[in-house]
Design a protein around this motif. Structure first.
Motif, PDB file in Angstrom:
ATOM      1  N   VAL A  82     -13.986   7.250  -0.074  1.00  0.00           N
ATOM      2  CA  VAL A  82     -13.395   6.720  -1.317  1.00  0.00           C
ATOM      3  C   VAL A  82     -12.509   7.776  -1.972  1.00  0.00           C
ATOM      4  CG1 VAL A  82     -13.956   5.954  -3.667  1.00  0.00           C
ATOM      5  CG2 VAL A  82     -15.198   5.010  -1.714  1.00  0.00           C
ATOM      6  N   ALA A  83     -12.992   9.008  -2.039  1.00  0.00           N
ATOM      7  CA  ALA A  83     -12.195  10.084  -2.644  1.00  0.00           C
ATOM      8  C   ALA A  83     -10.925  10.350  -1.829  1.00  0.00           C
ATOM      9  CB  ALA A  83     -13.038  11.353  -2.771  1.00  0.00           C
ATOM     10  N   ALA A  84     -11.030  10.297  -0.503  1.00  0.00           N
ATOM     11  CA  ALA A  84      -9.858  10.521   0.349  1.00  0.00           C
ATOM     12  C   ALA A  84      -8.822   9.411   0.148  1.00  0.00           C
ATOM     13  CB  ALA A  84     -10.277  10.591   1.814  1.00  0.00           C
ATOM     14  N   LEU A  85      -9.270   8.165   0.051  1.00  0.00           N
ATOM     15  CA  LEU A  85      -8.345   7.057  -0.205  1.00  0.00           C
ATOM     16  C   LEU A  85      -7.659   7.228  -1.557  1.00  0.00           C
ATOM     17  CD1 LEU A  85     -10.438   4.083   1.210  1.00  0.00           C
ATOM     18  CD2 LEU A  85      -8.336   5.053   2.175  1.00  0.00           C
ATOM     19  N   HIS A  86      -8.411   7.678  -2.539  1.00  0.00           N
ATOM     20  CA  HIS A  86      -7.851   7.952  -3.867  1.00  0.00           C
ATOM     21  C   HIS A  86      -6.775   9.029  -3.765  1.00  0.00           C
ATOM     22  CE1 HIS A  86      -7.845   9.457  -8.042  1.00  0.00           C
ATOM     23  NE2 HIS A  86      -8.169   8.213  -8.364  1.00  0.00           N
ATOM     24  N   TYR A  87      -7.068  10.095  -3.045  1.00  0.00           N
ATOM     25  CA  TYR A  87      -6.099  11.182  -2.850  1.00  0.00           C
ATOM     26  C   TYR A  87      -4.835  10.646  -2.175  1.00  0.00           C
ATOM     27  CZ  TYR A  87      -4.043  15.608  -1.408  1.00  0.00           C
ATOM     28  OH  TYR A  87      -3.170  16.655  -1.222  1.00  0.00           O
ATOM     29  N   LEU A  88      -5.011   9.877  -1.107  1.00  0.00           N
ATOM     30  CA  LEU A  88      -3.868   9.372  -0.359  1.00  0.00           C
ATOM     31  C   LEU A  88      -3.006   8.415  -1.189  1.00  0.00           C
ATOM     32  CD1 LEU A  88      -5.588   8.827   3.098  1.00  0.00           C
ATOM     33  CD2 LEU A  88      -3.794  10.513   2.565  1.00  0.00           C
ATOM     34  N   GLN A  89      -3.616   7.680  -2.096  1.00  0.00           N
ATOM     35  CA  GLN A  89      -2.854   6.781  -2.963  1.00  0.00           C
ATOM     36  C   GLN A  89      -1.985   7.553  -3.947  1.00  0.00           C
ATOM     37  OE1 GLN A  89      -5.970   4.404  -4.647  1.00  0.00           O
ATOM     38  NE2 GLN A  89      -5.993   2.974  -2.927  1.00  0.00           N
ATOM     39  N   ARG A  90      -2.383   8.773  -4.271  1.00  0.00           N
ATOM     40  CA  ARG A  90      -1.664   9.559  -5.266  1.00  0.00           C
ATOM     41  C   ARG A  90      -0.775  10.648  -4.685  1.00  0.00           C
ATOM     42  NH1 ARG A  90      -5.375   6.824  -6.940  1.00  0.00           N
ATOM     43  NH2 ARG A  90      -5.685   6.133  -9.060  1.00  0.00           N
ATOM     44  N   HIS A  91      -0.960  10.944  -3.414  1.00  0.00           N
ATOM     45  CA  HIS A  91      -0.183  11.995  -2.752  1.00  0.00           C
ATOM     46  C   HIS A  91       0.345  11.451  -1.433  1.00  0.00           C
ATOM     47  CE1 HIS A  91      -3.117  14.059  -5.316  1.00  0.00           C
ATOM     48  NE2 HIS A  91      -2.157  14.922  -5.522  1.00  0.00           N
ATOM     49  N   ALA A  92       1.633  11.236  -1.382  1.00  0.00           N
ATOM     50  CA  ALA A  92       2.235  10.673  -0.170  1.00  0.00           C
ATOM     51  C   ALA A  92       1.999  11.603   1.018  1.00  0.00           C
ATOM     52  CB  ALA A  92       3.730  10.466  -0.389  1.00  0.00           C
ATOM     53  N   HIS A  93       1.499  11.033   2.092  1.00  0.00           N
ATOM     54  CA  HIS A  93       1.305  11.794   3.331  1.00  0.00           C
ATOM     55  C   HIS A  93       1.452  10.806   4.477  1.00  0.00           C
ATOM     56  CE1 HIS A  93       0.046  15.166   5.783  1.00  0.00           C
ATOM     57  NE2 HIS A  93      -0.670  14.316   6.473  1.00  0.00           N
ATOM     58  N   ASP A  94       2.488  10.997   5.242  1.00  0.00           N
ATOM     59  CA  ASP A  94       2.831  10.039   6.279  1.00  0.00           C
ATOM     60  C   ASP A  94       2.465  10.556   7.669  1.00  0.00           C
ATOM     61  OD1 ASP A  94       3.719   7.501   6.667  1.00  0.00           O
ATOM     62  OD2 ASP A  94       5.827   8.051   6.908  1.00  0.00           O
ATOM     63  N   ALA A  95       1.263  11.039   7.814  1.00  0.00           N
ATOM     64  CA  ALA A  95       0.798  11.583   9.090  1.00  0.00           C
ATOM     65  C   ALA A  95      -0.704  11.326   9.186  1.00  0.00           C
ATOM     66  CB  ALA A  95       1.117  13.079   9.166  1.00  0.00           C
ATOM     67  N   PRO A  96      -1.315  11.672  10.311  1.00  0.00           N
ATOM     68  CA  PRO A  96      -2.755  11.423  10.462  1.00  0.00           C
ATOM     69  C   PRO A  96      -3.592  12.204   9.447  1.00  0.00           C
ATOM     70  CG  PRO A  96      -1.764  12.124  12.549  1.00  0.00           C
ATOM     71  CD  PRO A  96      -0.724  12.279  11.496  1.00  0.00           C
ATOM     72  N   ALA A  97      -4.795  11.702   9.243  1.00  0.00           N
ATOM     73  CA  ALA A  97      -5.773  12.389   8.394  1.00  0.00           C
ATOM     74  C   ALA A  97      -7.119  12.339   9.112  1.00  0.00           C
ATOM     75  CB  ALA A  97      -5.858  11.719   7.035  1.00  0.00           C
ATOM     76  N   ARG A  98      -7.986  13.289   8.773  1.00  0.00           N
ATOM     77  CA  ARG A  98      -9.319  13.310   9.372  1.00  0.00           C
ATOM     78  C   ARG A  98     -10.307  13.949   8.392  1.00  0.00           C
ATOM     79  NH1 ARG A  98      -7.453  18.164  12.826  1.00  0.00           N
ATOM     80  NH2 ARG A  98      -8.738  19.846  11.958  1.00  0.00           N
ATOM     81  N   PHE A  99     -11.586  13.769   8.710  1.00  0.00           N
ATOM     82  CA  PHE A  99     -12.664  14.393   7.950  1.00  0.00           C
ATOM     83  C   PHE A  99     -13.312  15.471   8.809  1.00  0.00           C
ATOM     84  CE2 PHE A  99     -12.317  10.181   6.101  1.00  0.00           C
ATOM     85  CZ  PHE A  99     -12.365  10.450   4.737  1.00  0.00           C
ATOM     86  N   ASP A 100     -13.400  16.682   8.277  1.00  0.00           N
ATOM     87  CA  ASP A 100     -14.096  17.781   8.940  1.00  0.00           C
ATOM     88  C   ASP A 100     -15.282  18.185   8.080  1.00  0.00           C
ATOM     89  OD1 ASP A 100     -11.963  17.706  10.704  1.00  0.00           O
ATOM     90  OD2 ASP A 100     -11.363  19.796  10.388  1.00  0.00           O
ATOM     91  N   VAL A 101     -16.274  18.769   8.703  1.00  0.00           N
ATOM     92  CA  VAL A 101     -17.419  19.336   8.002  1.00  0.00           C
ATOM     93  C   VAL A 101     -17.524  20.795   8.397  1.00  0.00           C
ATOM     94  CG1 VAL A 101     -19.943  19.306   7.759  1.00  0.00           C
ATOM     95  CG2 VAL A 101     -18.677  17.147   7.873  1.00  0.00           C
ATOM     96  N   VAL A 102     -17.699  21.661   7.411  1.00  0.00           N
ATOM     97  CA  VAL A 102     -18.025  23.056   7.675  1.00  0.00           C
ATOM     98  C   VAL A 102     -19.472  23.226   7.257  1.00  0.00           C
ATOM     99  CG1 VAL A 102     -17.565  25.464   7.123  1.00  0.00           C
ATOM    100  CG2 VAL A 102     -15.656  23.868   7.392  1.00  0.00           C
ATOM    101  N   ALA A 103     -20.342  23.391   8.252  1.00  0.00           N
ATOM    102  CA  ALA A 103     -21.775  23.538   8.022  1.00  0.00           C
ATOM    103  C   ALA A 103     -22.121  25.020   8.079  1.00  0.00           C
ATOM    104  CB  ALA A 103     -22.551  22.757   9.078  1.00  0.00           C
TER     105      ALA A 103
END
Length: 118
Positions: A78-99
């Protein structure tokens, strides 16, 4: 002099430095919206990377990576979708975890989960 316990912000700074050393570029720290927060927003080449930083001092109950459960993944999406709606980015996106764990142990999990599952 006693040392203070490390905070989440300390771990996020360490994770950011770790990823920066591996070529990622920081776009935003602690992006917040009503329904979630993203610790780090970075670029890996042209790919936008939403990074969740987790620390656990032991592996009981699965450790740091396992603590990114379905509810957390949903809030990150949900937060990532919110970010993408407010910041144009026309390329792939992914989720990473740093454990992170004791002894400065760091595990970087690229493409840790797909957004469409949540």
């Amino acid at each position: 002099m006693p040392t203070r316990p490390r905070s989440g912000e300390d771990f996020e700074r360490q994770a950011c430095a770790y990823l920066t050393d591996r070529g990622l570029r920081l776009r935003k720290r602690n992006y917040r919206c009503r329904n979630g927060e993203i610790d780090l927003v970075m670029l890996d080449g042209q790919t936008l990377v939403f990074v969740e930083v987790r620390y656990r001092n032991n592996a009981r109950f699965g450790g740091a990576a396992a603590s990114v459960d379905a509810g957390k993944r949903r809030r990150l999406t949900v937060a990532a979708l919110h970010y993408l709606q407010r910041h144009a980015h026309d390329a792939p996106a992914r989720f990473d975890v740093v454990a992170m764990g004791p002894g400065e142990r760091i595990e970087w999990i690229k493409d840790a989960f797909p957004a469409q599952d949540h």
